[in-house]
Design a protein around this motif. Sequence first.
Motif, mmCIF file in Angstrom:
data_model
loop_
_atom_site.group_PDB
_atom_site.id
_atom_site.type_symbol
_atom_site.label_atom_id
_atom_site.label_comp_id
_atom_site.label_asym_id
_atom_site.label_seq_id
_atom_site.Cartn_x
_atom_site.Cartn_y
_atom_site.Cartn_z
ATOM 1 N N ALA A 1 0.595 -1.193 -0.377
ATOM 2 C CA ALA A 1 0.055 -0.157 -0.239
ATOM 3 C C ALA A 1 0.546 1.261 0.190
ATOM 4 C CB ALA A 1 -0.570 0.132 1.642
ATOM 5 N N SER A 2 2.043 1.206 1.111
ATOM 6 C CA SER A 2 2.484 2.183 0.806
ATOM 7 C C SER A 2 3.431 3.203 -0.403
ATOM 8 C CB SER A 2 3.749 2.332 1.725
ATOM 9 O OG SER A 2 3.638 2.088 2.918
ATOM 10 N N VAL A 3 3.802 1.757 -1.559
ATOM 11 C CA VAL A 3 4.674 2.079 -3.079
ATOM 12 C C VAL A 3 3.555 2.151 -3.717
ATOM 13 C CG1 VAL A 3 5.463 1.040 -4.629
ATOM 14 C CG2 VAL A 3 6.382 0.355 -1.942
ATOM 15 N N LEU A 4 2.389 1.718 -3.906
ATOM 16 C CA LEU A 4 1.578 2.717 -4.447
ATOM 17 C C LEU A 4 1.857 4.113 -4.096
ATOM 18 C CD1 LEU A 4 -0.620 2.230 -6.347
ATOM 19 C CD2 LEU A 4 -2.479 1.762 -4.829
ATOM 20 N N ALA A 5 1.472 4.340 -3.065
ATOM 21 C CA ALA A 5 1.381 6.039 -2.958
ATOM 22 C C ALA A 5 2.592 6.579 -3.618
ATOM 23 C CB ALA A 5 1.447 6.034 -1.562
ATOM 24 N N MET A 6 3.971 6.051 -3.366
ATOM 25 C CA MET A 6 4.774 6.513 -3.988
ATOM 26 C C MET A 6 5.185 6.193 -5.518
ATOM 27 S SD MET A 6 7.860 4.358 -1.512
ATOM 28 C CE MET A 6 8.604 4.274 -2.316
ATOM 29 N N SER A 7 4.669 5.390 -6.118
ATOM 30 C CA SER A 7 4.446 5.275 -7.491
ATOM 31 C C SER A 7 3.809 6.588 -8.096
ATOM 32 C CB SER A 7 4.643 4.774 -8.050
ATOM 33 O OG SER A 7 2.194 4.011 -7.530
ATOM 34 N N VAL A 8 2.323 6.666 -7.716
ATOM 35 C CA VAL A 8 2.400 8.340 -7.685
ATOM 36 C C VAL A 8 3.002 9.411 -8.052
ATOM 37 C CG1 VAL A 8 -0.108 9.959 -7.463
ATOM 38 C CG2 VAL A 8 -0.657 7.182 -7.117
ATOM 39 N N VAL A 9 3.348 9.933 -6.829
ATOM 40 C CA VAL A 9 4.336 10.418 -6.504
ATOM 41 C C VAL A 9 5.413 10.817 -7.783
ATOM 42 C CG1 VAL A 9 6.709 11.773 -5.929
ATOM 43 C CG2 VAL A 9 4.680 10.964 -4.240
ATOM 44 N N LEU A 10 6.209 9.522 -8.135
ATOM 45 C CA LEU A 10 7.209 8.945 -9.517
ATOM 46 C C LEU A 10 6.063 9.928 -10.937
ATOM 47 C CD1 LEU A 10 9.784 7.049 -10.065
ATOM 48 C CD2 LEU A 10 7.787 6.066 -11.108
ATOM 49 N N LEU A 11 4.899 9.387 -11.190
ATOM 50 C CA LEU A 11 4.538 9.977 -12.617
ATOM 51 C C LEU A 11 4.341 11.454 -11.770
ATOM 52 C CD1 LEU A 11 2.879 9.441 -14.441
ATOM 53 C CD2 LEU A 11 0.587 9.043 -12.739
ATOM 54 N N LEU A 12 4.261 11.781 -11.376
ATOM 55 C CA LEU A 12 4.273 13.263 -11.008
ATOM 56 C C LEU A 12 5.463 14.570 -11.316
ATOM 57 C CD1 LEU A 12 2.074 14.376 -8.125
ATOM 58 C CD2 LEU A 12 1.509 14.442 -10.692
ATOM 59 N N LEU A 13 6.632 13.206 -10.986
ATOM 60 C CA LEU A 13 7.926 14.087 -11.321
ATOM 61 C C LEU A 13 8.288 13.813 -12.846
ATOM 62 C CD1 LEU A 13 9.876 12.795 -8.081
ATOM 63 C CD2 LEU A 13 9.382 14.732 -8.645
ATOM 64 N N ALA A 14 7.561 12.394 -13.639
ATOM 65 C CA ALA A 14 8.244 12.534 -14.668
ATOM 66 C C ALA A 14 7.280 13.313 -15.562
ATOM 67 C CB ALA A 14 7.449 11.324 -15.369
ATOM 68 N N LEU A 15 6.192 13.598 -15.504
ATOM 69 C CA LEU A 15 5.462 14.986 -16.113
ATOM 70 C C LEU A 15 6.204 16.271 -15.795
ATOM 71 C CD1 LEU A 15 1.998 14.182 -14.709
ATOM 72 C CD2 LEU A 15 2.523 14.087 -16.813
ATOM 73 N N LEU A 16 6.726 16.431 -14.454
ATOM 74 C CA LEU A 16 7.446 18.342 -14.705
ATOM 75 C C LEU A 16 8.947 18.001 -15.834
ATOM 76 C CD1 LEU A 16 6.718 18.321 -10.192
ATOM 77 C CD2 LEU A 16 6.284 19.800 -12.327
ATOM 78 N N LEU A 17 9.312 16.945 -16.237
ATOM 79 C CA LEU A 17 10.407 16.715 -16.870
ATOM 80 C C LEU A 17 10.082 17.958 -17.709
ATOM 81 C CD1 LEU A 17 11.496 13.243 -16.116
ATOM 82 C CD2 LEU A 17 12.957 15.709 -15.477
#
Length: 398
Positions: free
Chosen positions: A170-186
């Motif tokens: 469950a914790s890693v699912l939340a981390m993966s959403v943050v990963l997606l946001l960082l990719a969008l900021l590039l």
Amino acid sequence: MSSSPTRAWLPWFYGHTFLIQAITFVLRPTAIYRALELDVPAHWLGALGASFAIVPLLLAVPSGHAADRFGERRVMLVGAWLTVAAAAAFVLVGGHVWGLLVASVLLGVAHLGAVVGQQALVANRTDRSRYDTAFGHYTFAASAGQALGPFLIVLLGGRQAIPRTDAIFASVLAMSVVLLLLALLLPRFAQSPQGRAAASDGSVRSLLRRPGTVRALIVSCIVLAAVDISLVYLPVLGSERDIPAGTIGALLACRALASMVSRFFLGRLTAMVGRGRLLTGSVAVSAVGLALVAVPMPTWSLFVVVGIAGLGLGAGQPLTMSWLAESTPPGLRGRAMSLRLTGNRLGQVLVPSAAGLVAASSGAAGVLWLTAGGLVLAGISSRSIPTLPPPPDPRSSA
């Protein structure tokens, strides 16, 4: 990295690098612990480890071509979306062996997209004279993520032999959403006309014909397979010897932290020793460390030898990356990095599967000794990789 007019994107890039490794390095050992909860036979653990690499083995070169043709950011975005899907699969269907296999395959493809995009970005946006330093810092961020992953097992699993896998997923699912946001900021990077032409006209066969390329790919493959073996079979070793899950998580973190040290100072080490000598020496050190891990010893001694192995394993990957980037023309570097990843994935398919057979008869110790022998062969092979002109001392341009 100096090809971009601003470095404002670097925090998002390093954050993306950090998170994809943290997610991968917590999900993969947690999947093994979940499999142990489900009483999966020992010889199937190797198959579970290999499932991470089977589909990416087929998609690595096309992913590199996509990075060359369409841009690194788009490939990283696809990887981020698939990471969210993989984490959701572990949460929703990870209670079954087939669910673990599906989620591991998704994670492998996601990791491939993220890493191909990242490595192509470093290769294309860095001055040639700074490759060892840039790839050292890039892999330093990756090692930091690899260290965080096992710490999550420590925090959520505690001293139990089998950690609380539901909370980790469950914790890693939340981390993966943050990963997606960082990719969008590039930002979107423009490609030079020469790079576009090379991306259209270049071929994988021409890259493989370059002197030393095949040997560099073999060394990279064996070194990464050794990292994978430590990730999968240290938990198995702990289960066999009744070592708490928290201690195993700390050992995995120790390996990653040691790799961070060698990677952070990679540019200076290369300037002092030379890339060829450093590559051979680092592989030899990692072979000694892994061979000693399999020997029964006190817990504090395990931390010492795992740290030694981590120092050696940390240098091998960025050194082969910088050698490939330096020997490959613009427009083909995504494919060069994907070739390296293809070799890595091949090793991740074959070595864990063979390791599962060894584990069935001789346990985790036999697997670790076999891996150390493979590293010895990699060290011998690395001596035949041609030496490119040495990069300047990074301190001279600081």
